[in-house]
Design a protein around this motif. Structure first.
Motif, PDB file in Angstrom:
ATOM      1  N   TYR A   1      -8.958  14.885  -0.260  1.00 60.66           N
ATOM      2  CA  TYR A   1      -7.892  15.778   0.172  1.00 60.66           C
ATOM      3  C   TYR A   1      -8.189  16.434   1.511  1.00 60.66           C
ATOM      4  O   TYR A   1      -9.346  16.568   1.914  1.00 60.66           O
ATOM      5  CB  TYR A   1      -7.643  16.871  -0.877  1.00 60.66           C
ATOM      6  N   VAL A   2      -7.116  16.811   2.192  1.00 60.24           N
ATOM      7  CA  VAL A   2      -7.154  17.784   3.282  1.00 60.24           C
ATOM      8  C   VAL A   2      -6.341  18.966   2.776  1.00 60.24           C
ATOM      9  O   VAL A   2      -5.307  18.789   2.138  1.00 60.24           O
ATOM     10  CB  VAL A   2      -6.600  17.261   4.628  1.00 60.24           C
ATOM     11  N   LEU A   3      -6.832  20.150   3.052  1.00 62.13           N
ATOM     12  CA  LEU A   3      -6.251  21.368   2.495  1.00 62.13           C
ATOM     13  C   LEU A   3      -6.133  22.409   3.600  1.00 62.13           C
ATOM     14  O   LEU A   3      -7.057  22.581   4.396  1.00 62.13           O
ATOM     15  CB  LEU A   3      -7.172  21.883   1.383  1.00 62.13           C
ATOM     16  N   ALA A   4      -5.004  23.076   3.645  1.00 59.75           N
ATOM     17  CA  ALA A   4      -4.789  24.154   4.613  1.00 59.75           C
ATOM     18  C   ALA A   4      -3.645  25.027   4.115  1.00 59.75           C
ATOM     19  O   ALA A   4      -3.030  24.733   3.083  1.00 59.75           O
ATOM     20  CB  ALA A   4      -4.469  23.588   5.988  1.00 59.75           C
TER      21      ALA A   4
ATOM     22  N   VAL B   1      -8.588  22.012   8.974  1.00 58.70           N
ATOM     23  CA  VAL B   1      -8.320  21.819   7.555  1.00 58.70           C
ATOM     24  C   VAL B   1      -9.639  21.710   6.809  1.00 58.70           C
ATOM     25  O   VAL B   1     -10.670  21.390   7.395  1.00 58.70           O
ATOM     26  CB  VAL B   1      -7.468  20.550   7.304  1.00 58.70           C
ATOM     27  N   LEU B   2      -9.578  21.959   5.529  1.00 56.97           N
ATOM     28  CA  LEU B   2     -10.726  21.733   4.653  1.00 56.97           C
ATOM     29  C   LEU B   2     -10.578  20.338   4.059  1.00 56.97           C
ATOM     30  O   LEU B   2      -9.459  19.889   3.794  1.00 56.97           O
ATOM     31  CB  LEU B   2     -10.750  22.759   3.524  1.00 56.97           C
ATOM     32  N   THR B   3     -11.674  19.670   3.835  1.00 60.00           N
ATOM     33  CA  THR B   3     -11.634  18.362   3.193  1.00 60.00           C
ATOM     34  C   THR B   3     -12.609  18.350   2.027  1.00 60.00           C
ATOM     35  O   THR B   3     -13.534  19.146   1.963  1.00 60.00           O
ATOM     36  CB  THR B   3     -12.016  17.221   4.166  1.00 60.00           C
ATOM     37  N   GLY B   4     -12.373  17.425   1.120  1.00 56.98           N
ATOM     38  CA  GLY B   4     -13.263  17.287  -0.016  1.00 56.98           C
ATOM     39  C   GLY B   4     -12.782  16.189  -0.929  1.00 56.98           C
ATOM     40  O   GLY B   4     -11.877  15.419  -0.588  1.00 56.98           O
TER      41      GLY B   4
ATOM     42  N   ALA C   1     -11.331  29.816  -2.311  1.00 55.12           N
ATOM     43  CA  ALA C   1     -11.619  31.075  -1.618  1.00 55.12           C
ATOM     44  C   ALA C   1     -11.581  30.917  -0.097  1.00 55.12           C
ATOM     45  O   ALA C   1     -11.296  31.876   0.620  1.00 55.12           O
ATOM     46  CB  ALA C   1     -12.979  31.601  -2.057  1.00 55.12           C
ATOM     47  N   GLN C   2     -11.829  29.723   0.397  1.00 53.92           N
ATOM     48  CA  GLN C   2     -11.851  29.477   1.847  1.00 53.92           C
ATOM     49  C   GLN C   2     -10.479  29.213   2.442  1.00 53.92           C
ATOM     50  O   GLN C   2     -10.311  29.263   3.659  1.00 53.92           O
ATOM     51  CB  GLN C   2     -12.730  28.261   2.153  1.00 53.92           C
TER      52      GLN C   2
ATOM     53  N   LEU D   1      -7.168  23.172  -7.474  1.00 51.48           N
ATOM     54  CA  LEU D   1      -7.945  24.313  -6.983  1.00 51.48           C
ATOM     55  C   LEU D   1      -8.244  25.338  -8.070  1.00 51.48           C
ATOM     56  O   LEU D   1      -9.125  26.169  -7.914  1.00 51.48           O
ATOM     57  CB  LEU D   1      -7.210  24.995  -5.830  1.00 51.48           C
ATOM     58  N   ALA D   2      -7.516  25.289  -9.181  1.00 49.97           N
ATOM     59  CA  ALA D   2      -7.753  26.219 -10.288  1.00 49.97           C
ATOM     60  C   ALA D   2      -8.974  25.831 -11.115  1.00 49.97           C
ATOM     61  O   ALA D   2      -9.446  26.628 -11.932  1.00 49.97           O
ATOM     62  CB  ALA D   2      -6.516  26.299 -11.181  1.00 49.97           C
TER      63      ALA D   2
END
Length: 109
Positions: A6-9, A86-89, A59-60, A49-50
């Motif tokens: 994922y990419v998250l923002a 973005v955050l990735t993971g 949290a980020q 995310l939960a």
């Protein structure tokens, strides 16, 4: 079990500040031309995310958030380079804490 990347923002960043809709539309068109099944999804307020193991990631990220989720790691790497902030993971699913990798916490009106 499948690995999802994922990419998250924040929703504002992904959906308003970046031309993400255009990028995803072009990718969808390319998949149709190649008769390839879709392997990416845009999810607002992603439920993964939960999961307790995702607490530090949640949290980020500014809320409300959105994610592009895919089974194609290279696509997510490309998006990270394209979008930058973005955050990735990744996460495995289905699992005991993430039943549906594409679920959203956003209420449907």
């Amino acid at each position: 079990m499948q690995t999802y990347y994922y990419v998250l923002a924040s929703q504002r960043f992904l959906l308003e500040e970046e031309p993400l809709a255009e990028v995803l539309k072009e990718r969808r068109r390319n998949y149709q031309e190649r008769e390839k099944a879709l392997d990416f999804w845009l999810v607002k307020q992603p439920a993964f995310l939960a999961a307790p193991e995702m607490a530090s990631v949640q949290a980020q990220c500014p809320q409300p958030c959105a994610a592009v989720i895919s089974t194609d790691q290279q696509f997510i790497i490309w998006l990270k380079l394209r979008l930058e902030f973005v955050l990735t993971g990744e996460f495995p699913a289905p699992s005991a804490t993430i039943a549906d990798p594409l679920a959203s916490l956003e209420a449907v009106v």
